[in-house]
Scaffold this motif. Structure first.
Motif, mmCIF file in Angstrom:
data_model
loop_
_atom_site.group_PDB
_atom_site.id
_atom_site.type_symbol
_atom_site.label_atom_id
_atom_site.label_comp_id
_atom_site.label_asym_id
_atom_site.label_seq_id
_atom_site.Cartn_x
_atom_site.Cartn_y
_atom_site.Cartn_z
ATOM 1 N N ALA A 25 0.822 -1.215 0.000
ATOM 2 C CA ALA A 25 0.000 0.000 0.000
ATOM 3 C C ALA A 25 0.859 1.269 0.000
ATOM 4 O O ALA A 25 0.464 2.289 -0.578
ATOM 5 N N ARG A 26 2.034 1.200 0.606
ATOM 6 C CA ARG A 26 2.938 2.355 0.649
ATOM 7 C C ARG A 26 3.821 2.449 -0.597
ATOM 8 O O ARG A 26 4.602 3.385 -0.735
ATOM 9 N N GLY A 27 3.748 1.452 -1.454
ATOM 10 C CA GLY A 27 4.551 1.459 -2.667
ATOM 11 C C GLY A 27 5.975 0.971 -2.460
ATOM 12 O O GLY A 27 6.835 1.163 -3.319
ATOM 13 N N TYR A 28 6.232 0.322 -1.327
ATOM 14 C CA TYR A 28 7.571 -0.181 -1.017
ATOM 15 C C TYR A 28 7.802 -1.600 -1.536
ATOM 16 O O TYR A 28 8.937 -2.063 -1.605
ATOM 17 N N LEU A 29 6.733 -2.271 -1.878
ATOM 18 C CA LEU A 29 6.816 -3.685 -2.231
ATOM 19 C C LEU A 29 5.786 -3.980 -3.317
ATOM 20 O O LEU A 29 4.708 -3.381 -3.331
ATOM 21 N N THR A 30 6.140 -4.898 -4.191
ATOM 22 C CA THR A 30 5.185 -5.358 -5.199
ATOM 23 C C THR A 30 5.294 -6.872 -5.312
ATOM 24 O O THR A 30 6.341 -7.453 -5.012
ATOM 25 N N GLY A 31 4.207 -7.475 -5.708
ATOM 26 C CA GLY A 31 4.182 -8.923 -5.863
ATOM 27 C C GLY A 31 3.815 -9.301 -7.285
ATOM 28 O O GLY A 31 3.055 -8.593 -7.949
ATOM 29 N N SER A 32 4.375 -10.416 -7.740
ATOM 30 C CA SER A 32 4.037 -10.896 -9.078
ATOM 31 C C SER A 32 4.141 -12.422 -9.101
ATOM 32 O O SER A 32 4.828 -13.022 -8.273
ATOM 33 N N TYR A 33 3.461 -13.002 -10.064
ATOM 34 C CA TYR A 33 3.509 -14.447 -10.243
ATOM 35 C C TYR A 33 4.619 -14.795 -11.226
ATOM 36 O O TYR A 33 4.896 -14.044 -12.162
ATOM 37 N N ALA A 34 5.224 -15.945 -11.016
ATOM 38 C CA ALA A 34 6.183 -16.452 -11.989
ATOM 39 C C ALA A 34 5.395 -16.914 -13.220
ATOM 40 O O ALA A 34 4.211 -17.257 -13.115
ATOM 41 N N GLU A 35 6.036 -16.921 -14.362
ATOM 42 C CA GLU A 35 5.369 -17.299 -15.610
ATOM 43 C C GLU A 35 4.627 -18.619 -15.512
ATOM 44 O O GLU A 35 3.485 -18.732 -15.930
ATOM 45 N N ASN A 36 5.271 -19.609 -14.962
ATOM 46 C CA ASN A 36 4.705 -20.955 -14.951
ATOM 47 C C ASN A 36 4.043 -21.335 -13.624
ATOM 48 O O ASN A 36 3.663 -22.472 -13.453
ATOM 49 N N ASN A 37 3.916 -20.407 -12.706
ATOM 50 C CA ASN A 37 3.342 -20.723 -11.403
ATOM 51 C C ASN A 37 2.461 -19.571 -10.950
ATOM 52 O O ASN A 37 2.963 -18.531 -10.538
ATOM 53 N N HIS A 38 1.169 -19.781 -11.005
ATOM 54 C CA HIS A 38 0.241 -18.722 -10.604
ATOM 55 C C HIS A 38 -0.310 -18.941 -9.198
ATOM 56 O O HIS A 38 -1.336 -18.383 -8.848
ATOM 57 N N ARG A 39 0.385 -19.745 -8.423
ATOM 58 C CA ARG A 39 -0.020 -19.956 -7.022
ATOM 59 C C ARG A 39 0.880 -19.209 -6.060
ATOM 60 O O ARG A 39 0.452 -18.842 -4.984
ATOM 61 N N THR A 40 2.128 -19.001 -6.431
ATOM 62 C CA THR A 40 3.098 -18.386 -5.537
ATOM 63 C C THR A 40 3.398 -16.966 -5.982
ATOM 64 O O THR A 40 3.768 -16.730 -7.138
ATOM 65 N N ILE A 41 3.256 -16.035 -5.056
ATOM 66 C CA ILE A 41 3.558 -14.633 -5.354
ATOM 67 C C ILE A 41 5.001 -14.352 -4.946
ATOM 68 O O ILE A 41 5.400 -14.621 -3.811
ATOM 69 N N HIS A 42 5.764 -13.813 -5.878
ATOM 70 C CA HIS A 42 7.150 -13.428 -5.612
ATOM 71 C C HIS A 42 7.174 -11.933 -5.325
ATOM 72 O O HIS A 42 6.624 -11.130 -6.084
ATOM 73 N N LEU A 43 7.796 -11.569 -4.216
ATOM 74 C CA LEU A 43 7.810 -10.192 -3.757
ATOM 75 C C LEU A 43 9.099 -9.502 -4.188
ATOM 76 O O LEU A 43 10.161 -10.117 -4.222
ATOM 77 N N ARG A 44 8.981 -8.216 -4.484
ATOM 78 C CA ARG A 44 10.135 -7.442 -4.911
ATOM 79 C C ARG A 44 10.060 -6.060 -4.268
ATOM 80 O O ARG A 44 8.998 -5.437 -4.217
ATOM 81 N N VAL A 45 11.199 -5.582 -3.790
ATOM 82 C CA VAL A 45 11.282 -4.253 -3.194
ATOM 83 C C VAL A 45 11.246 -3.223 -4.318
ATOM 84 O O VAL A 45 11.929 -3.371 -5.335
ATOM 85 N N CYS A 46 10.442 -2.179 -4.135
ATOM 86 C CA CYS A 46 10.292 -1.120 -5.139
ATOM 87 C C CYS A 46 11.309 -0.003 -4.900
ATOM 88 O O CYS A 46 11.789 0.180 -3.776
ATOM 89 N N PRO A 47 11.594 0.783 -5.932
ATOM 90 C CA PRO A 47 12.522 1.909 -5.778
ATOM 91 C C PRO A 47 12.103 2.897 -4.688
ATOM 92 O O PRO A 47 12.962 3.542 -4.076
ATOM 93 N N ALA A 48 10.802 3.010 -4.421
ATOM 94 C CA ALA A 48 10.331 3.929 -3.390
ATOM 95 C C ALA A 48 10.887 3.590 -2.004
ATOM 96 O O ALA A 48 10.918 4.440 -1.111
ATOM 97 N N ALA A 49 11.354 2.355 -1.822
ATOM 98 C CA ALA A 49 11.871 1.915 -0.521
ATOM 99 C C ALA A 49 13.368 2.159 -0.370
ATOM 100 O O ALA A 49 13.939 1.856 0.684
ATOM 101 N N GLU A 50 14.026 2.724 -1.383
ATOM 102 C CA GLU A 50 15.487 2.875 -1.348
ATOM 103 C C GLU A 50 15.987 3.666 -0.144
ATOM 104 O O GLU A 50 16.937 3.255 0.527
#
Length: 162
Positions: free
Chosen positions: A71-96
């Motif tokens: 919600a703060r824009g510090y983190l985003t989640g996405s699914y891997a191409e072949n796996n739509h059950r597991t969300i992979h989290l990534r730190v956003c530039p806003a959290a630098e």
């Protein structure tokens, strides 16, 4: 009180004290900072399950923290191409900036706790702490599995009654 136990409690208090200004400045919790630091380590462990296991946090705390960070824009989640059950989290530039300050606090924490130690003593301490952590993780795994384990010293450890 045993010196190791006292050190754990004092260390937790110091950890909280040193991170408090960063928490206040950015309006985040210590758990949220720990999650961002964990994900920024770059070791490829980037799911909520990885965070729960790696930081020994409750699933509910991780879930709430991840939602807040998104919600703060510090983190985003996405699914891997072949796996739509597991969300992979990534730190956003806003959290630098938050991560930079948090990394400085971690360095300060290490400097405070290792003050007066030689490099050789630090290496020895790191080895002891690594071994203690292995013992604790073995016990936790045994407790979760409901089985007994033996610690490094050969002392029989039975999981606590649930």
């Amino acid at each position: 009180m045993n010196g190791i136990l006292k050190s754990i409690y004092v260390g937790r208090e110091l950890h909280t004290l040193l991170f408090a200004p960063v928490c206040r400045k950015y309006g985040v919790t210590l758990t949220e900072i720990l999650i961002l630091l964990y994900l920024s380590s770059g070791d490829g462990r980037d799911t909520a399950t990885d965070i729960v296991e790696g930081l020994k946090l409750a699933k509910s705390h991780v879930s709430v923290s991840v939602r807040n960070l998104e919600a703060r824009g510090y983190l985003t989640g996405s699914y891997a191409e072949n796996n739509h059950r597991t969300i992979h989290l990534r730190v956003c530039p806003a959290a630098e900036a938050l991560l930079a300050e948090s990394s400085r606090v971690q360095s300060r924490l290490l400097a405070v706790t290792q003050q007066g130690f030689t490099e050789e003593e630090r290496a020895t301490l790191d080895d002891y702490i690594r071994r203690m952590t292995e013992n604790m993780n073995l016990y936790l795994q045994a407790s979760e599995a409901g089985t007994d384990r033996r610690c490094r010293a050969g002392v029989h450890i039975a999981p606590a009654e649930r």
